[in-house]
Design a protein around this motif. Structure first.
Motif, PDB file in Angstrom:
ATOM      1  N   GLU A 495      35.285  46.391  29.013  1.00  0.00           N
ATOM      2  CA  GLU A 495      34.380  47.280  29.741  1.00  0.00           C
ATOM      3  C   GLU A 495      35.070  47.736  31.022  1.00  0.00           C
ATOM      4  O   GLU A 495      35.172  46.978  31.994  1.00  0.00           O
ATOM      5  CB  GLU A 495      33.089  46.518  30.033  1.00  0.00           C
ATOM      6  CG  GLU A 495      31.964  47.339  30.568  1.00  0.00           C
ATOM      7  CD  GLU A 495      30.690  46.511  30.684  1.00  0.00           C
ATOM      8  OE1 GLU A 495      29.955  46.727  31.651  1.00  0.00           O
ATOM      9  OE2 GLU A 495      30.446  45.639  29.812  1.00  0.00           O
ATOM     10  N   ILE A 496      35.606  48.974  31.009  1.00  0.00           N
ATOM     11  CA  ILE A 496      36.358  49.492  32.150  1.00  0.00           C
ATOM     12  C   ILE A 496      35.394  49.761  33.297  1.00  0.00           C
ATOM     13  O   ILE A 496      34.479  50.583  33.193  1.00  0.00           O
ATOM     14  CB  ILE A 496      37.107  50.779  31.779  1.00  0.00           C
ATOM     15  CG1 ILE A 496      37.985  50.547  30.542  1.00  0.00           C
ATOM     16  CG2 ILE A 496      37.961  51.251  32.951  1.00  0.00           C
ATOM     17  CD1 ILE A 496      38.621  51.811  30.019  1.00  0.00           C
ATOM     18  N   LEU A 497      35.622  49.083  34.399  1.00  0.00           N
ATOM     19  CA  LEU A 497      34.717  49.195  35.540  1.00  0.00           C
ATOM     20  C   LEU A 497      34.919  50.514  36.269  1.00  0.00           C
ATOM     21  O   LEU A 497      35.999  51.115  36.221  1.00  0.00           O
ATOM     22  CB  LEU A 497      34.939  48.024  36.502  1.00  0.00           C
ATOM     23  CG  LEU A 497      34.584  46.641  35.950  1.00  0.00           C
ATOM     24  CD1 LEU A 497      35.008  45.563  36.931  1.00  0.00           C
ATOM     25  CD2 LEU A 497      33.089  46.550  35.682  1.00  0.00           C
ATOM     26  N   GLU A 498      33.901  50.938  36.953  1.00  0.00           N
ATOM     27  CA  GLU A 498      33.953  52.133  37.788  1.00  0.00           C
ATOM     28  C   GLU A 498      34.688  51.761  39.060  1.00  0.00           C
ATOM     29  O   GLU A 498      34.145  51.100  39.948  1.00  0.00           O
ATOM     30  CB  GLU A 498      32.542  52.623  38.099  1.00  0.00           C
ATOM     31  CG  GLU A 498      32.478  53.800  39.050  1.00  0.00           C
ATOM     32  CD  GLU A 498      33.191  55.016  38.490  1.00  0.00           C
ATOM     33  OE1 GLU A 498      33.813  55.735  39.285  1.00  0.00           O
ATOM     34  OE2 GLU A 498      33.148  55.227  37.262  1.00  0.00           O
ATOM     35  N   SER A 499      35.980  52.123  39.147  1.00  0.00           N
ATOM     36  CA  SER A 499      36.798  51.674  40.274  1.00  0.00           C
ATOM     37  C   SER A 499      38.032  52.550  40.359  1.00  0.00           C
ATOM     38  O   SER A 499      38.431  53.204  39.411  1.00  0.00           O
ATOM     39  CB  SER A 499      37.209  50.208  40.070  1.00  0.00           C
ATOM     40  OG  SER A 499      38.202  49.819  40.982  1.00  0.00           O
ATOM     41  N   HIS A 500      38.651  52.542  41.535  1.00  0.00           N
ATOM     42  CA  HIS A 500      39.955  53.170  41.690  1.00  0.00           C
ATOM     43  C   HIS A 500      40.998  52.279  41.019  1.00  0.00           C
ATOM     44  O   HIS A 500      40.768  51.115  40.759  1.00  0.00           O
ATOM     45  CB  HIS A 500      40.304  53.336  43.175  1.00  0.00           C
ATOM     46  CG  HIS A 500      39.392  54.276  43.903  1.00  0.00           C
ATOM     47  ND1 HIS A 500      39.528  55.638  43.845  1.00  0.00           N
ATOM     48  CD2 HIS A 500      38.310  54.033  44.680  1.00  0.00           C
ATOM     49  CE1 HIS A 500      38.595  56.204  44.571  1.00  0.00           C
ATOM     50  NE2 HIS A 500      37.834  55.252  45.108  1.00  0.00           N
ATOM     51  N   GLY A 501      42.199  52.832  40.778  1.00  0.00           N
ATOM     52  CA  GLY A 501      43.269  51.979  40.288  1.00  0.00           C
ATOM     53  C   GLY A 501      43.965  52.486  39.052  1.00  0.00           C
ATOM     54  O   GLY A 501      44.843  51.821  38.532  1.00  0.00           O
ATOM     55  N   GLY A 502      43.647  53.655  38.530  1.00  0.00           N
ATOM     56  CA  GLY A 502      44.350  54.146  37.364  1.00  0.00           C
ATOM     57  C   GLY A 502      43.973  55.579  37.062  1.00  0.00           C
ATOM     58  O   GLY A 502      42.805  55.953  37.131  1.00  0.00           O
ATOM     59  N   SER A 503      44.968  56.391  36.723  1.00  0.00           N
ATOM     60  CA  SER A 503      44.683  57.763  36.343  1.00  0.00           C
ATOM     61  C   SER A 503      44.057  57.790  34.958  1.00  0.00           C
ATOM     62  O   SER A 503      44.211  56.861  34.168  1.00  0.00           O
ATOM     63  CB  SER A 503      45.975  58.587  36.358  1.00  0.00           C
ATOM     64  OG  SER A 503      46.800  58.222  35.269  1.00  0.00           O
ATOM     65  N   VAL A 504      43.390  58.891  34.653  1.00  0.00           N
ATOM     66  CA  VAL A 504      42.754  59.017  33.339  1.00  0.00           C
ATOM     67  C   VAL A 504      43.820  59.021  32.250  1.00  0.00           C
ATOM     68  O   VAL A 504      43.622  58.454  31.177  1.00  0.00           O
ATOM     69  CB  VAL A 504      41.900  60.302  33.289  1.00  0.00           C
ATOM     70  CG1 VAL A 504      41.311  60.490  31.903  1.00  0.00           C
ATOM     71  CG2 VAL A 504      40.785  60.233  34.325  1.00  0.00           C
ATOM     72  N   ASP A 505      44.963  59.663  32.509  1.00  0.00           N
ATOM     73  CA  ASP A 505      46.037  59.682  31.506  1.00  0.00           C
ATOM     74  C   ASP A 505      46.529  58.272  31.221  1.00  0.00           C
ATOM     75  O   ASP A 505      46.732  57.897  30.057  1.00  0.00           O
ATOM     76  CB  ASP A 505      47.196  60.549  32.001  1.00  0.00           C
ATOM     77  CG  ASP A 505      46.868  62.034  31.955  1.00  0.00           C
ATOM     78  OD1 ASP A 505      45.990  62.410  31.164  1.00  0.00           O
ATOM     79  OD2 ASP A 505      47.475  62.795  32.718  1.00  0.00           O
ATOM     80  N   ASP A 506      46.737  57.480  32.276  1.00  0.00           N
ATOM     81  CA  ASP A 506      47.202  56.101  32.077  1.00  0.00           C
ATOM     82  C   ASP A 506      46.172  55.292  31.293  1.00  0.00           C
ATOM     83  O   ASP A 506      46.530  54.496  30.419  1.00  0.00           O
ATOM     84  CB  ASP A 506      47.462  55.435  33.435  1.00  0.00           C
ATOM     85  CG  ASP A 506      48.697  56.010  34.127  1.00  0.00           C
ATOM     86  OD1 ASP A 506      49.518  56.604  33.416  1.00  0.00           O
ATOM     87  OD2 ASP A 506      48.815  55.863  35.353  1.00  0.00           O
TER      88      ASP A 506
END
Length: 780
Positions: A495-506
């Motif tokens: 479950e990918i949390l709503e947070s900074h730390g990664g581009s959508v492509d990555d």
């Protein structure tokens, strides 16, 4: 402000690197060519045996062939240009000696020697790595050949033709071939090097870009020897956005260039310096944490000396030391966490990573294997973190259609040694914990507990930060952990949390890696923060967890819930829907009515260490279905009773129009009803015939929609109310509510397809459906 100079890249050692690269490329070609020459020499030796007359001993000639073969085998083992050139020189000398031996005793030796004297230098010319090798090899070859020629045969046979072939044709041609190929290879190498440099360099500062920096860092960690130190410095310029906003991007770009110069001047050539993106920079050092802290402080002072129009620049620094066995992204995460603490502490300062708690295992993976190897049974798995123990609570997710528990979200909790719980605000405060390491530790704890708590057919929902999700190698590592506890990745939903730390492509690329292992992917809190449809459509999650506020979201004016339409949209995109935060019976009923797949919330089950009985939640879901079934019938009856007068009068208007009654008179009664906005006639292409007859609900107060307010300018045959009427001619059809372009309000159209004198038409009335409390169709 002067233009930003272009930072020149050092070219020292380029010649040596070119020759070494040429050696790598030439080695296979030289091996094949020289091996073919050995075969040709053996064929020449066989041909000589067919010629009568005295000949040199066969053993000597075979020895030459053997030496040539050994030199060919030595080519793949040549590691330097000098050894490669020496092998080439030896090879041509042995070859010409062998050819001369083969020509001994023949009547016409020039017929045997002249082709070799011409062809061998020409064919060998492109294979010489350097001009020095070519000149040395060619001079020695011709010297040996001519010495053999002049010393063994009468001078009258060495006539002008021989010298023409050897000196005028063979030598110049070989020189053209060698230097032509040499400069072609050299220019290709320089172009390739330039392109590689551009691909790895940030054009503004001349530093490494993020891609090159990460690649170099990963290679450095892969070759790290025991006892060696590596540290990372992560820095971010303070209040940099204000510099661009107030003084322009030219000033901002010049400031970034100056920061790059400070970094380059302060670090050693063997260290890596990168502009990660925007105003963020990173440094990878071969020093311990103390050395990195000292350098970071010098860098902070150097940047603080750079002037900006309203004062001086400043930067915040985070420093972390590499821990054995961790990836580079984990190291950078810890440096980033320290950087955040520097920001929160007031900026323009250096903060070091937090030391691990005494006795805590460095790797969550080791922790899980230790639990398994120790034979821990149904006792709760714990993980030491600072001054608390990490434990798992599980909250159930229910399939509304199946009315049963189908999964459990694992939630991290902290517990002091005295049994009191750590408040979440303290536990997850960004200034007090390494978020990335805490995320990995939570996976170890949850998997260690899930192995004996979860039912055999249930999903385990694991929260994961984007930075952890995209970390290199973590998909493989997590798979090992899952299987170590006796689960399969197919039972785990990340479950990918709503947070900074990664581009959508990555994250999109990472999602594919996890799917290959069998994991399911979910996106958490859609409808909050950075979440948007583009993010969903590129990551392509299997499940979407809607933020709880979306249950309570309604349309403007009518206060109708937007949840049904949103669920329908996500289903059409191929994603299952989970609604979080179901806390009341009314919210549960709305979730069921909206065709939500799964629901979660305090009404259905609170997070707890043990799995609670599902019976109470099952009853509540079943009751919600009953309420909806009863309410649907009532809703349909209310809607039909509200619309029926308009249907009846519309049929009457159709009869009047067929009888030739004028439009205004035919629509007079229908247009007088209170909710009527306008009555209209559309031809078979959906265009309006004549004028519309306006009713009491018509309003001119839609100034913002004036460009589209005239219904006579448009075609309406794409609207459902037109298509449905055509499919059922003679029936008065009521549409679902829609937003009218003409009035800018939620409306309902009642339409009827009829054959009039002008041809087949659709007549209708548009009703204002914006008032609160009006019944909507049950399908809505």
């Amino acid at each position: 402000m002067s233009a930003i100079p272009t930072q020149s890249q050092p070219e020292s050692g380029a010649r040596e690197r070119f020759h070494q690269r040429s050696l790598e490329h030439q080695r296979p070609l030289s091996t094949v060519t020289m091996a073919f020459t050995v075969v040709a020499f053996l064929c020449m030796l066989v041909a000589r045996m067919l010629v009568n007359g005295p000949a040199a001993p066969l053993g000597y000639r075979l020895l030459c062939a053997l030496v040539l073969a050994l030199l060919v085998l030595a080519i793949p083992r040549a590691r330097s240009t000098l050894s490669f050139g020496a092998i080439g020189v030896a090879y041509v000398l042995v070859l010409i000696g062998g050819i001369a031996l083969n020509a001994v005793g023949v009547a016409q030796p020039l017929l045997w020697l002249l082709p070799a004297l011409v062809v061998i230098p020409i064919c060998a010319a492109p294979l010489w790595l350097t001009p020095a090798h070519f000149i040395a090899g060619s001079v020695l070859f011709y010297a040996a050949a001519l010495a053999l020629l002049l010393g063994n045969w009468p001078a009258h046979e060495v006539d002008a033709a021989v010298w023409t072939w050897v000196i005028a044709i063979g030598a110049p041609t070989s020189a053209v071939f060698h230097f032509g190929f040499y400069y072609f290879r050299r220019n290709h190498f320089l172009l390739e090097s330039r392109l590689a440099q551009l691909a790895a360099t940030d054009p503004l500062t001349g530093l490494q870009n993020r891609r090159a920096f990460v690649k170099h860092a990963e290679e450095r960690l892969d070759t790290l020897a025991p006892g060696e130190y590596v540290s990372a410095i992560f820095l971010d310029l303070d209040n940099f956005k204000s510099l661009n906003d107030r003084f322009g991007h030219t000033v901002g770009d010049h400031a970034l260039f100056q920061v790059g110069q400070v970094l380059l001047d302060a670090v050693l050539p063997r260290h890596s310096v990168s502009r990660i993106g925007g105003e963020e920079f990173a440094v990878l050092l071969d020093v311990d944490l103390d050395g990195a802290l000292r350098l970071a402080e010098r860098l902070r002072a150097g940047i603080a000396a750079i002037e900006r129009p309203d004062g001086h620049l400043s930067a915040s620094f985070g420093v972390a030391g590499h821990r054995r066995g961790e990836s580079f992204m984990v190291l950078l995460d810890r440096a980033d966490e320290a950087l955040l603490r520097a920001k929160h502490a007031g900026r323009n300062r250096v903060c070091a990573e937090r030391a691990p708690a005494p006795g805590a295992p460095l790797s969550p993976l080791d922790h899980v294997f230790a639990l398994r190897d120790a034979g821990v049974g149904r006792s709760t798995a714990r993980y030491r973190w600072d001054d608390m123990q990490l434990i798992s609570h599980f909250q159930p997710l229910y399939s509304l259609s199946h009315q049963k528990q189908v999964g459990f979200e694992a939630l991290l909790r902290g517990e002091h040694d005295d049994g009191t719980m750590v408040p979440p605000m303290v536990m997850f405060a960004p200034s007090s914990n390494d978020e990335g390491a805490l995320d990995r530790a939570s996976h170890a704890v949850h998997l260690g507990n899930a192995r004996h708590l979860l039912p055999g057919d249930a999903w385990l929902f694991l929260n994961i930060l984007p930075s952890t999700f995209i970390a290199k190698g973590y998909a493989d590592q997590l798979t090992k952990v899952v299987r170590a506890v006796g689960l399969e990745p197919e039972r785990v939903v990340l479950e990918i949390l709503e947070s900074h730390g990664g581009s959508v492509d990555d994250m999109s690329r990472a999602a594919e890696r996890y799917r290959r292992h069998g994991f399911l992917i979910a996106v958490d809190d859609f409808g909050a923060g950075q979440s948007n449809l583009d993010r969903l459509l590129r990551i392509r999650p299997d499940l979407v967890k809607l933020d709880g506020e979306l249950i309570r979201a309604t349309t403007h004016g009518t206060c109708q819930p937007i949840l049904p339409k949103l669920v329908s949209l996500l289903h059409q995109a191929g994603m299952l829907v989970v609604v979080e935060g179901v806390e009341t019976t009314e919210e549960l009923i709305l979730a069921v009515e909206s065709n939500v797949d799964f629901a979660q919330g305090y009404l259905l089950g609170r997070p707890a260490r043990e799995i609670a009985s599902p019976e109470s939640a099952r009853r509540q879901i079943d009751e919600a279905f009953d309420v909806i079934a009863q309410g649907r019938a009532r809703q349909h009856a209310l809607f039909e009773s509200e619309v029926e007068p308009y249907r009846r009068e519309l049929r009457g208007a159709a009869e009047a129009l067929r009888a030739g009654v004028p439009v205004d008179e035919a629509f007079a009664t229908l247009a007088g009803f209170g909710r009527s906005i306008s009555c209209f006639i559309l031809d078979d292409t959906g265009r309006q015939i004549g004028h519309e007859v306006r009713g009491p609900a018509w309003s001119e107060d839609v100034a913002s929609l004036q460009p589209v307010a005239n219904p006579r300018d448009a075609r309406w045959d794409h609207r459902p109310y037109f298509r449905n009427a055509v499919l059922r001619p003679g029936d008065a059809i009521a549409s679902n509510p829609y937003l009218s372009l003409a009035s800018g309000r939620p409306c309902i159209a009642v339409t009827l397809a009829a054959q009039l004198a002008s041809g087949r038409c659709v007549i209708g009335v548009e009703l204002d459906w914006s008032a609160q409390g009006l019944p909507w169709p049950a399908s809505e």
